[in-house]
Write an enzyme that holds these catalytic residues in place. Structure first.
Site, PDB file in Angstrom:
ATOM      1  N   ASN B 243      20.206  31.580 -23.849  1.00 46.88           N
ATOM      2  CA  ASN B 243      20.736  30.389 -23.498  1.00 46.88           C
ATOM      3  C   ASN B 243      21.238  30.048 -22.288  1.00 46.88           C
ATOM      4  O   ASN B 243      21.690  30.778 -21.541  1.00 46.88           O
ATOM      5  CB  ASN B 243      22.051  30.362 -24.452  1.00 46.88           C
ATOM      6  CG  ASN B 243      22.179  29.672 -25.592  1.00 46.88           C
ATOM      7  OD1 ASN B 243      21.575  28.570 -25.592  1.00 46.88           O
ATOM      8  ND2 ASN B 243      22.898  30.195 -26.700  1.00 46.88           N
ATOM      9  N   CYS B 244      20.811  28.735 -21.758  1.00 50.19           N
ATOM     10  CA  CYS B 244      21.291  28.259 -20.597  1.00 50.19           C
ATOM     11  C   CYS B 244      22.022  27.026 -20.949  1.00 50.19           C
ATOM     12  O   CYS B 244      21.488  25.852 -20.960  1.00 50.19           O
ATOM     13  CB  CYS B 244      20.300  27.790 -19.392  1.00 50.19           C
ATOM     14  SG  CYS B 244      19.686  29.589 -18.986  1.00 50.19           S
TER      15      CYS B 244
END
Lengths: 76, 428, 349
Positions: B243-244
């Site tokens: 995840n970003c």
């Protein structure tokens, strides 16, 4: 109560004195009345005048039934 | 499945020219540990730093937080399908380096990484201020590779480093051992369990693409149907973060390894409830996917003959719809449901907190309002760079003030409003 | 430091002037603490003191809203208080509305820290929760001992300019402003606790109530009144004399269904009110003042309406839990529809 009866499919006119409460509880057609202990009367009037007063409010309520509303409406 | 977790308590980290765990202190040779990281040609430079609880240190931009673990007995290795080959994990014995983490930092997407303060008001909001952090700071090559490729390089470097560090705990005697055992369907009807309410955990995983991804045994979750696994598999790294996305409510790999809902359901298992399964479902961007995935959540819940479920969310915005769909469809089957979410009620707290709502969601736990403004005082030392603070989600132009303090929303702090219920933060 | 000066607002009942029969008394000011004011003085300790108490009848306040507010604001202004408290009103609807109205007026017009208190289902709570701090109380005055210290604590915080915590911390009814705070347990543990409560049918409080979408779309209008049957329903507690169904005067657990076939007028000999929340004298003299059977009969005779339904329904609204009145209404509606009623006039007191 008003809301549940209307939800069940019957148009309701709510006759009450403290209309902000009626708005909060979700009534759609609201007709203001005289006072809390005697919404549809006034003991200070003669019986004839009091009846006339009551008839006026009920007439307004019946009219409210015949009018389409889209949102909560107070019939002043 | 039965898994023993043996906790090795880590009380400090120091650099030297060898690698070991000595009296609870992790000793690493940073030059040696960084070598395999630099083998990836997308990574231009990398180095390690140490951040200890209470120090005047700000780590940013933070990508992931990973707890080093090693598989001592039983099939498979940590992070199957990602670092190790694919094999079913979740049984046998695993050693956990408790009290520390490998933190990956450095610009990847820039605006979608977070802040960890090791002291001050910000430290109260992130659980990672309480850990001894071995921070891997990376800088990417300007080779024109895509953000996706950079994300993958940084993700793999972090996971691989954690595995290498975890290996040091293989031969040690744990300070504490905990045993977790998940029942099969038949076992869930044993004499001890059959009279208890049947409860499952529904874990929603961020899968919006655009670097908002989660991987299960190496599979990108946006390409899967809702499925099931044993809660112990999660403890061996079956799920990792790719995840970003807004820092406050993304689940880092550390969160997955230490999933608090799983831990707290296990504590009640066999006492007040019967923890019969873990369902994992995604949060895709298409309505058809949302409808299908929530249908499958309800279907699997039906197969398990559930009485009740806890649903945890990840992220916010359109995933609120997935959350509400899952809740509605479970409740419609008579499955009593509690959902865990967080709120975006505006800086003044007056806006509607969720993008979607339904009367069926009558039992909600909240991780707090992510829009709450916060001022983070300057720190003596910055690990990483402050270059992205103005652009980070929850920051704004001028967030970074001349004296080095930061004025932003809680959103910028890694793990602040976690939706697995990792924290004590709440709102009313 | 000298004590903060407090002005306290209470109704005729808590001033021990009288019950419903005295609900029409206009505002008056008394020196020092009266009734519940003593509990507040105890809660304030050395920090504040009730210097003056304003008493007003609940009906008088609600029926003379503007005049009441202005008169009372003048009375308060004279005292130059540092703190204003009203109530607590518990589950008394009109008292709650009065407390909310005057607290709001004091806050906005006088700029004085002001706190009131009431039960969550008091209509005043919904009307004023977003405007003023309302400490959540139980539904009866037995809770005074616990309510007064909570109100005093928040009032002192406001007077000292301290930051107010989240509603769960400072015991006020959620005011629509979401505020972060640290719980004692982590979220996952709270979720498991909440789930166990939900499974076992025990009470629990959601941390985020879903926004209230509960509005019902208006039903279409009646096209021709002369062809329809209209029923009368009331929450004013009108019942046949002697209250045969024993409808409770407050917190009703049932409603009554009464046949009015052949009844042209609700006379004092035949009908009375069971409602305990308003002065019953006027309704007992003439129940048409609440349920207008006489007027409706005339309209029926004249053909203005098709028919007045031969039954009316009655319960008492005061103190009755929302869930109960909802249940009553569902059952009443079912019976009305079965009897082919087309529309309803519902009167409240």
């Amino acid at each position: 109560m008003v809301k549940e009866i209307e939800r069940a499919g019957l148009p309701v006119v709510h006759l009450c004195t403290v209309t902000p409460i009626s708005l909060t509880v979700g009534a759609n057609r609201i007709v203001p009345t005289i006072a809390i202990p005697y919404p549809l009367g006034n003991p200070e009037l003669s019986p004839e005048d009091e009846y006339k007063l009551r008839k006026g409010i009920v007439t307004k309520a019946l009219e409210a039934l015949t009018l389409e509303v889209e949102d909560q409406t107070v019939f002043e | 499945m039965k898994l023993e977790l043996g906790y090795i308590d880590i009380k400090g980290i120091r650099f030297d020219d060898y690698n070991a765990i000595e009296d609870g202190v992790l000793v690493v040779d940073p030059d040696e540990l960084v070598k395999p990281v630099l083998e990836d040609e997308l990574i231009k430079s990398a180095h390690f730093e140490i951040a200890t609880p209470g120090e005047s240190i700000r780590i940013t931009p933070v990508k992931d937080v990973i707890e080093p673990r090693v598989k001592v007995e039983g099939p498979g290795e940590i992070f199957p399908g990602m670092i190790a080959k694919v094999d079913t994990v979740g049984s046998g014995r695993t050693h956990v380096m408790r009290g520390m983490a490998v933190v990956t930092a450095g610009p990847i997407v820039g605006f979608q990484e977070g802040i960890i303060d090791m002291t001050g008001p910000g430290a109260d909001y992130t659980p990672f201020s309480q850990l001894h952090n071995l921070v891997l700071v990376m800088e990417m090559e300007d080779s024109g590779a895509s953000a996706h490729e950079y994300e993958k390089a940084a993700r793999m470097a972090g996971l691989a480093t954690a595995v290498r560090v975890g290996e040091l705990a293989r031969e040690l005697e744990p300070d504490e051992i905990e045993v977790f055992e998940t029942p099969t369907i038949a076992q869930s009807y044993s004499d001890e369990l059959k009279d208890l309410p049947r409860v499952a955990y529904v874990m929603m995983l961020q899968s919006q693409g655009l670097l908002h991804d989660t991987y299960v045994y190496g599979v990108d979750v946006k390409r899967t149907l809702t499925t099931m696994l044993s809660a112990t598999e999660v403890m061996d790294g079956a799920i990792v973060s790719g995840n970003c996305v807004s820092a406050c409510d993304k689940n880092t790999t550390y969160h997955h390894l230490n999933n608090p809902v799983i831990q707290d359901l296990f504590k009640q298992h066999g006492k007040t409830l019967n923890f019969v399964g873990t369902i994992i479902t995604n949060e895709n961007v298409y309505l058809a996917d949302k409808l299908r995935s929530s249908d499958w959540t309800a279907k699997l819940a039906g197969f398990l003959s559930l009485d009740a479920a806890i649903v945890s969310q990840e992220g916010f915005g359109n995933p609120d719809t997935d959350l509400i769909l899952n809740c509605k469809k479970l409740e419609a089957q008579g499955i009593k449901t509690v959902i865990i979410t967080d709120e975006y009620a505006g800086q003044d707290g007056k806006s509607q907190s969720l993008a979607d709502a339904d009367p069926a969601a009558d039992a909600v736990v909240t991780g707090g309002n992510a829009n709450q403004p916060i001022v983070l005082p300057p720190m003596d030392c910055v690990i990483g760079t402050l270059d992205y603070v103005d652009k980070i989600a929850g920051g704004h132009d001028g967030s970074l003030r001349p004296d080095g303090s930061i004025e932003a929303e809680l959103q910028v702090i890694t793990g602040a409003t976690n939706e697995m219920g990792f924290n004590r933060l709440s709102a009313r | 430091m000298s004590k903060f000066r407090v002005v306290h607002y209470i109704n005729q009942f808590f001033a021990q002037i009288g019950g419903e029969e005295k609900a029409d008394i206009p505002p008056e000011k008394r020196e020092g603490a009266v009734g519940p004011g003593l509990a507040f003085n105890k809660a304030f300790g050395d920090e504040a003191e009730v210097v003056s108490t304003i008493v007003c009848g609940d009906s008088w306040f609600n029926e003379n809203l503007e005049e009441a507010k202005n008169t009372i604001l003048d009375m308060i202004r004279e005292e130059k208080p540092d703190i204003f408290i009203a109530g607590p009103a518990f589950n008394a609807g009109r008292y709650g509305v009065a407390c909310g109205s005057i607290t709001e007026a004091v806050k906005t017009e006088l700029g004085i820290p002001a706190v009131t208190g009431m039960y969550i289902e008091n209509p005043g709570a919904d009307m004023f929760r977003e405007k003023v701090y309302i400490i959540e109380t139980k539904n009866s005055a037995a809770d005074m001992r616990k309510a007064a210290p909570k109100m005093a604590k928040l009032a002192l915080k406001l007077a000292k300019g301290e930051e107010v915590g989240a509603s769960a911390e400072d015991d006020y009814i959620p005011n629509g402003i979401r505020k972060n705070f640290f719980e004692k347990k982590r979220g996952s543990q709270r979720a498991v606790d909440m789930l166990l409560a939900k499974i076992n049918g025990k009470p629990y409080t959601t941390e985020y109530p879903m926004p209230d979408f509960d509005r019902v779309d208006p039903q279409p209008a009646i096209k021709d009144l002369s062809k329809v049957t209209i029923a009368l329903v009331t929450s004013g507690g009108i019942v046949p004399k002697g209250n045969p169904d024993h409808i409770e005067s407050s917190s009703a657990t049932k409603f009554g269904e009464y046949d009015i076939t052949g009844v042209d007028d609700l006379t004092a000999d035949g009908y009375e009110t069971a409602h305990g929340g308003y002065d019953p004298v006027y309704a007992n003299e003439d129940a048409d003042r609440v349920v207008p059977v006489d007027v409706m009969r005339e309209f029926e005779r004249e053909g203005v309406i098709g028919k007045l339904h031969n039954k009316f329904y009655s319960t008492t609204g005061n103190g009755t839990a929302v869930a109960s009145s909802k249940k009553f209404a569902e059952e009443i509606a079912k019976r009305l529809i079965a009897d082919e009623v087309d529309a309803v006039l519902l009167t409240s007191t």
